[in-house]
Design a protein around this motif. Sequence first.
Motif, PDB file in Angstrom:
ATOM      1  N   THR A 123       0.785  -1.131   0.021  1.00 29.63           N
ATOM      2  CA  THR A 123       0.021  -0.134   0.090  1.00 29.63           C
ATOM      3  C   THR A 123       0.950   1.416   0.065  1.00 29.63           C
ATOM      4  O   THR A 123       2.016   1.296   0.739  1.00 29.63           O
ATOM      5  N   ALA A 124       0.393   2.276  -0.780  1.00 31.85           N
ATOM      6  CA  ALA A 124       1.221   3.589  -0.973  1.00 31.85           C
ATOM      7  C   ALA A 124       2.502   3.333  -1.385  1.00 31.85           C
ATOM      8  O   ALA A 124       3.732   3.808  -0.661  1.00 31.85           O
ATOM      9  N   ALA A 125       2.716   2.473  -2.413  1.00 35.42           N
ATOM     10  CA  ALA A 125       3.965   2.095  -2.740  1.00 35.42           C
ATOM     11  C   ALA A 125       4.068   2.524  -4.274  1.00 35.42           C
ATOM     12  O   ALA A 125       4.990   1.963  -4.898  1.00 35.42           O
ATOM     13  N   GLY A 126       3.383   3.394  -4.883  1.00 36.81           N
ATOM     14  CA  GLY A 126       3.644   3.635  -6.362  1.00 36.81           C
ATOM     15  C   GLY A 126       2.685   2.359  -7.241  1.00 36.81           C
ATOM     16  O   GLY A 126       2.951   2.579  -8.220  1.00 36.81           O
ATOM     17  N   LEU A 127       1.762   1.716  -6.710  1.00 32.19           N
ATOM     18  CA  LEU A 127       1.329   0.593  -7.382  1.00 32.19           C
ATOM     19  C   LEU A 127      -0.333   0.897  -7.393  1.00 32.19           C
ATOM     20  O   LEU A 127      -0.938  -0.133  -7.425  1.00 32.19           O
ATOM     21  N   ALA A 128      -0.567   2.064  -7.316  1.00 29.98           N
ATOM     22  CA  ALA A 128      -2.096   2.574  -7.571  1.00 29.98           C
ATOM     23  C   ALA A 128      -3.149   2.018  -6.489  1.00 29.98           C
ATOM     24  O   ALA A 128      -4.151   1.371  -6.869  1.00 29.98           O
ATOM     25  N   SER A 129      -2.724   1.782  -5.146  1.00 27.02           N
ATOM     26  CA  SER A 129      -3.296   1.056  -4.331  1.00 27.02           C
ATOM     27  C   SER A 129      -4.783   1.955  -4.107  1.00 27.02           C
ATOM     28  O   SER A 129      -5.841   1.596  -3.641  1.00 27.02           O
ATOM     29  N   SER A 130      -4.688   3.196  -4.241  1.00 27.20           N
ATOM     30  CA  SER A 130      -5.872   4.161  -3.899  1.00 27.20           C
ATOM     31  C   SER A 130      -6.867   3.873  -4.947  1.00 27.20           C
ATOM     32  O   SER A 130      -8.149   3.912  -4.771  1.00 27.20           O
ATOM     33  N   ALA A 131      -6.458   3.723  -6.155  1.00 24.58           N
ATOM     34  CA  ALA A 131      -7.167   3.437  -7.213  1.00 24.58           C
ATOM     35  C   ALA A 131      -8.126   2.167  -7.050  1.00 24.58           C
ATOM     36  O   ALA A 131      -9.261   2.196  -7.211  1.00 24.58           O
ATOM     37  N   ALA A 132      -7.335   1.181  -6.731  1.00 17.98           N
ATOM     38  CA  ALA A 132      -8.013  -0.128  -6.482  1.00 17.98           C
ATOM     39  C   ALA A 132      -8.829   0.010  -5.522  1.00 17.98           C
ATOM     40  O   ALA A 132      -9.875  -0.672  -5.282  1.00 17.98           O
ATOM     41  N   GLU A 150     -24.123   4.043 -13.445  1.00 17.12           N
ATOM     42  CA  GLU A 150     -22.381   4.327 -13.770  1.00 17.12           C
ATOM     43  C   GLU A 150     -22.051   4.734 -12.493  1.00 17.12           C
ATOM     44  O   GLU A 150     -22.675   5.543 -11.473  1.00 17.12           O
ATOM     45  N   LEU A 151     -20.906   4.296 -12.053  1.00 20.57           N
ATOM     46  CA  LEU A 151     -20.392   4.326 -10.807  1.00 20.57           C
ATOM     47  C   LEU A 151     -19.034   5.159 -10.911  1.00 20.57           C
ATOM     48  O   LEU A 151     -18.478   5.477  -9.746  1.00 20.57           O
ATOM     49  N   SER A 152     -18.403   5.010 -11.888  1.00 21.62           N
ATOM     50  CA  SER A 152     -16.983   5.478 -12.207  1.00 21.62           C
ATOM     51  C   SER A 152     -16.852   6.971 -11.769  1.00 21.62           C
ATOM     52  O   SER A 152     -15.753   7.382 -11.040  1.00 21.62           O
ATOM     53  N   GLY A 153     -17.842   7.672 -11.880  1.00 24.37           N
ATOM     54  CA  GLY A 153     -17.780   9.301 -11.409  1.00 24.37           C
ATOM     55  C   GLY A 153     -17.838   9.464  -9.824  1.00 24.37           C
ATOM     56  O   GLY A 153     -17.335  10.198  -9.334  1.00 24.37           O
ATOM     57  N   ILE A 154     -18.349   8.408  -9.069  1.00 23.70           N
ATOM     58  CA  ILE A 154     -18.192   8.417  -7.756  1.00 23.70           C
ATOM     59  C   ILE A 154     -16.866   7.917  -7.196  1.00 23.70           C
ATOM     60  O   ILE A 154     -16.189   8.601  -6.451  1.00 23.70           O
ATOM     61  N   ALA A 155     -16.699   7.068  -7.776  1.00 22.49           N
ATOM     62  CA  ALA A 155     -14.958   6.342  -7.415  1.00 22.49           C
ATOM     63  C   ALA A 155     -13.928   7.622  -7.769  1.00 22.49           C
ATOM     64  O   ALA A 155     -13.087   7.474  -7.206  1.00 22.49           O
ATOM     65  N   ARG A 156     -14.194   8.246  -8.962  1.00 24.81           N
ATOM     66  CA  ARG A 156     -13.258   9.424  -9.032  1.00 24.81           C
ATOM     67  C   ARG A 156     -13.292  10.248  -8.003  1.00 24.81           C
ATOM     68  O   ARG A 156     -12.111  11.102  -7.608  1.00 24.81           O
ATOM     69  N   GLN A 157     -14.214  10.591  -7.210  1.00 25.12           N
ATOM     70  CA  GLN A 157     -14.399  11.479  -6.016  1.00 25.12           C
ATOM     71  C   GLN A 157     -13.463  11.057  -5.037  1.00 25.12           C
ATOM     72  O   GLN A 157     -13.076  11.827  -3.995  1.00 25.12           O
ATOM     73  N   GLY A 158     -13.354   9.682  -4.987  1.00 25.14           N
ATOM     74  CA  GLY A 158     -12.338   8.968  -3.939  1.00 25.14           C
ATOM     75  C   GLY A 158     -10.778   9.275  -4.489  1.00 25.14           C
ATOM     76  O   GLY A 158      -9.870   9.742  -3.572  1.00 25.14           O
ATOM     77  N   SER A 159     -10.410   8.878  -5.571  1.00 21.13           N
ATOM     78  CA  SER A 159      -9.325   9.088  -6.159  1.00 21.13           C
ATOM     79  C   SER A 159      -9.077   8.968  -7.594  1.00 21.13           C
ATOM     80  O   SER A 159     -10.119   8.223  -8.139  1.00 21.13           O
ATOM     81  N   GLY A 160      -8.812   9.964  -8.387  1.00 22.23           N
ATOM     82  CA  GLY A 160      -8.915  10.269  -9.621  1.00 22.23           C
ATOM     83  C   GLY A 160      -8.910   8.990 -10.626  1.00 22.23           C
ATOM     84  O   GLY A 160      -9.662   8.519 -11.418  1.00 22.23           O
ATOM     85  N   SER A 161      -7.668   8.045 -10.325  1.00 24.08           N
ATOM     86  CA  SER A 161      -7.511   6.889 -11.072  1.00 24.08           C
ATOM     87  C   SER A 161      -8.362   5.880 -10.858  1.00 24.08           C
ATOM     88  O   SER A 161      -8.459   5.002 -11.439  1.00 24.08           O
ATOM     89  N   CYS A 163     -11.487   5.871 -11.027  1.00 22.76           N
ATOM     90  CA  CYS A 163     -12.548   5.562 -11.910  1.00 22.76           C
ATOM     91  C   CYS A 163     -12.203   4.659 -13.169  1.00 22.76           C
ATOM     92  O   CYS A 163     -13.025   3.798 -13.755  1.00 22.76           O
ATOM     93  N   ARG A 164     -10.738   4.497 -13.401  1.00 22.12           N
ATOM     94  CA  ARG A 164     -10.487   3.797 -14.494  1.00 22.12           C
ATOM     95  C   ARG A 164     -10.370   2.034 -13.999  1.00 22.12           C
ATOM     96  O   ARG A 164     -10.212   1.461 -14.668  1.00 22.12           O
TER      97      ARG A 164
END
Length: 212
Positions: A123-132, A150-161, A163-164
Amino acid sequence: MPEDNMDTPCMVTCTAPMNIAVIKYWGKRDEDLILPINSSLSVTLHQEQLKTTTTVAISRSFKEDRLWLNGKEEDISHPRLQSCLREIRRLARKRRSERNPRSTESVGLSHKVHICSVNNFPTAAGLASSAAGYACLVYTLAQAFGVEGELSGIARQGSGSACRSMYGGFVQWIMGSKEDGKDSVAQQVEPESHWPELRVLVLVVSLIYTFL
């Protein structure tokens, strides 16, 4: 969501993958809504190797919302996390009122949630843990509260990436043009089968210091 016996927690467990940006977004035009100044493209990694697993429990017996990350309790009052929780609950109330406009019943929607999230990678090691993590959080909450769409717009509010990470394969995060960010969402560009030879290597290295 079951309403007949909320003394027994309603529990849902889901997993979500991490993603690696191929074309990054370079800054935000709105920090609060996490709206990027350009669109971006990523590839979603397979969940057999790297993923977040989140369990959400809802019960009338819970006194407050709580969050555990990798076995350690964390502060659930973080603004971005609260933003995701509020939006999922808002959509759940809207869905229930549309089904029965005359009903004033909100059993379950006011109950507190306990969230347990675990990463099978650092976690927090540059592996996009906040995205997942946020993708998994939003999807699991949606399943628990019966929210669809559609849920990606909500996920974006937590961490931009994040949503992907709502989609597999190659995913575009559309920057959008609306001030409220409603059109800043993710969409799959190609499935993972589009480039079957593609491999992503994550190497764990040890640093050895030599003092002369």
